[in-house]
Design an enzyme around this catalytic site. Structure first.
Site, short mmCIF file in Angstrom:
data_model
loop_
_atom_site.label_atom_id
_atom_site.label_comp_id
_atom_site.label_asym_id
_atom_site.label_seq_id
_atom_site.Cartn_x
_atom_site.Cartn_y
_atom_site.Cartn_z
N LYS A 1 -1.60 -5.93 13.69
CA LYS A 1 -0.26 -5.73 13.14
C LYS A 1 0.32 -4.51 13.82
O LYS A 1 -0.28 -3.43 13.81
CB LYS A 1 -0.36 -5.50 11.63
CG LYS A 1 0.92 -5.05 10.93
CD LYS A 1 0.65 -4.94 9.42
CE LYS A 1 1.85 -4.38 8.66
NZ LYS A 1 1.76 -2.92 8.48
N ASP B 1 0.82 -1.22 0.00
CA ASP B 1 0.00 0.00 0.00
C ASP B 1 0.85 1.27 0.00
O ASP B 1 0.31 2.38 0.02
CB ASP B 1 -0.93 0.00 1.22
CG ASP B 1 -0.16 -0.15 2.53
OD1 ASP B 1 0.56 -1.15 2.68
OD2 ASP B 1 -0.30 0.72 3.41
N TYR C 1 -0.39 1.43 15.50
CA TYR C 1 0.98 1.84 15.76
C TYR C 1 1.04 2.97 16.78
O TYR C 1 0.12 3.80 16.83
CB TYR C 1 1.65 2.32 14.47
CG TYR C 1 1.75 1.27 13.41
CD1 TYR C 1 2.70 0.26 13.46
CD2 TYR C 1 0.88 1.29 12.32
CE1 TYR C 1 2.79 -0.70 12.47
CE2 TYR C 1 0.95 0.33 11.32
CZ TYR C 1 1.91 -0.66 11.41
OH TYR C 1 1.98 -1.62 10.44
#
Length: 273
Positions: free
Chosen positions: A178, A27, A147
């Site tokens: 993730k 991406d 994140y």
């Protein structure tokens, strides 16, 4: 209970059927620009499939351009979030697609990006919750890319912080998370132990050291997979590198030779500077 459709799609995210995953995010062309020349995309995809990637992650427009046979043995994850490196706030992510679009493209899963600690964290969390609701309705697996990024983050490799992020993903309805790898690497085991859902380690070693040995060290902490993009698609032989990483993730098997000696997978990196 998970619906049958979601169970089937989750199964397709692990080629070996061992609930372990090697995903290749592609991406970056939205955030940073082209990753390969336009006429090399098909070659790259076929190399990733030949190497044994369990899945690739792309935006909806890119998925529309794939040849029908290219993902014959590789899952498709459609990424629903976007931003560019030229934004006034590079940590702000917005939704640019929905679950229904991903279904029409034949996706096996969708992913959503959330930056905890950013100025727009609240909206990104709301978006994750909304997508999770749609995923539940349609039986679509959801990978939350969560994140620690933004002005409120002091140590983005702190295990306690990363464990918090994993729980945010789980509590808002994601099936996998993730996220970044803790440092030193062995402390990633704390993140895994405190996560209610499978943890996929994002990216490669920050010091540029051997990617395969790094992957082995991360998997040894209990992570259920790796999600590596740039180090793979910029490699001289993406197929060979994916093959070696797949052997690490899935615990052995035949690898594609790239005329380089195989690293010692038992080597555990104690930490990365």
């Amino acid at each position: 209970m998970l619906k049958t459709g979601k169970l089937l799609r989750l199964r397709r995210l692990s080629l070996a059927g061992d609930d372990r995953h090697l995903l290749v995010p592609l991406d970056h062309s939205v955030s940073d620009g082209p990753i390969v020349p336009a006429d090399k995309w098909d070659d790259l995809l076929r190399a990733l499939v030949a190497g044994g990637a369990d899945g690739i992650i792309v935006h909806k427009g890119r998925a529309r351009a794939f040849a029908p046979d290219v993902l014959r043995s590789c899952a498709l994850v459609v990424h629903l979030s976007a931003s560019t490196a030229r934004s006034a706030d590079v940590h702000a992510k917005v939704l640019v697609a929905d679950v229904e679009e991903a279904l029409r493209l034949g996706a096996d899963a969708v992913s959503v990006h959330v930056n905890i600690g950013s100025d727009t964290e609240s909206q990104q969390l709301a978006d994750l919750g909304a997508v999770a609701r749609s995923c539940d309705a349609w039986g679509m697996p959801l990978i939350a890319m969560v994140y620690p990024r933004g002005p409120r983050i002091e140590d983005p490799r702190d295990p306690a912080l990363l464990a918090h992020l994993a729980n945010v993903a789980a509590d808002l309805g994601a099936d996998m998370v993730k996220t970044s790898v803790a440092l030193p690497i062995d402390r990633m085991a704390e993140v895994v132990a405190n996560s209610p859902i499978p943890v996929l380690a994002a990216g490669g070693p920050p010091d540029g050291s051997d990617l395969v040995e790094y992957g082995a060290a991360v998997m040894a902490t209990g992570c259920q997979g790796l999600a590596i993009g740039r180090r793979i698609f910029s490699a001289p032989s993406p197929a060979a590198l994916v093959s070696r990483l797949s052997a690490v993730v899935h615990g052995g098997g035949t690898t594609i030779s790239d005329d380089m000696s195989m690293p010692n997978y038992s080597t555990i990196v104690a930490g990365v500077a």
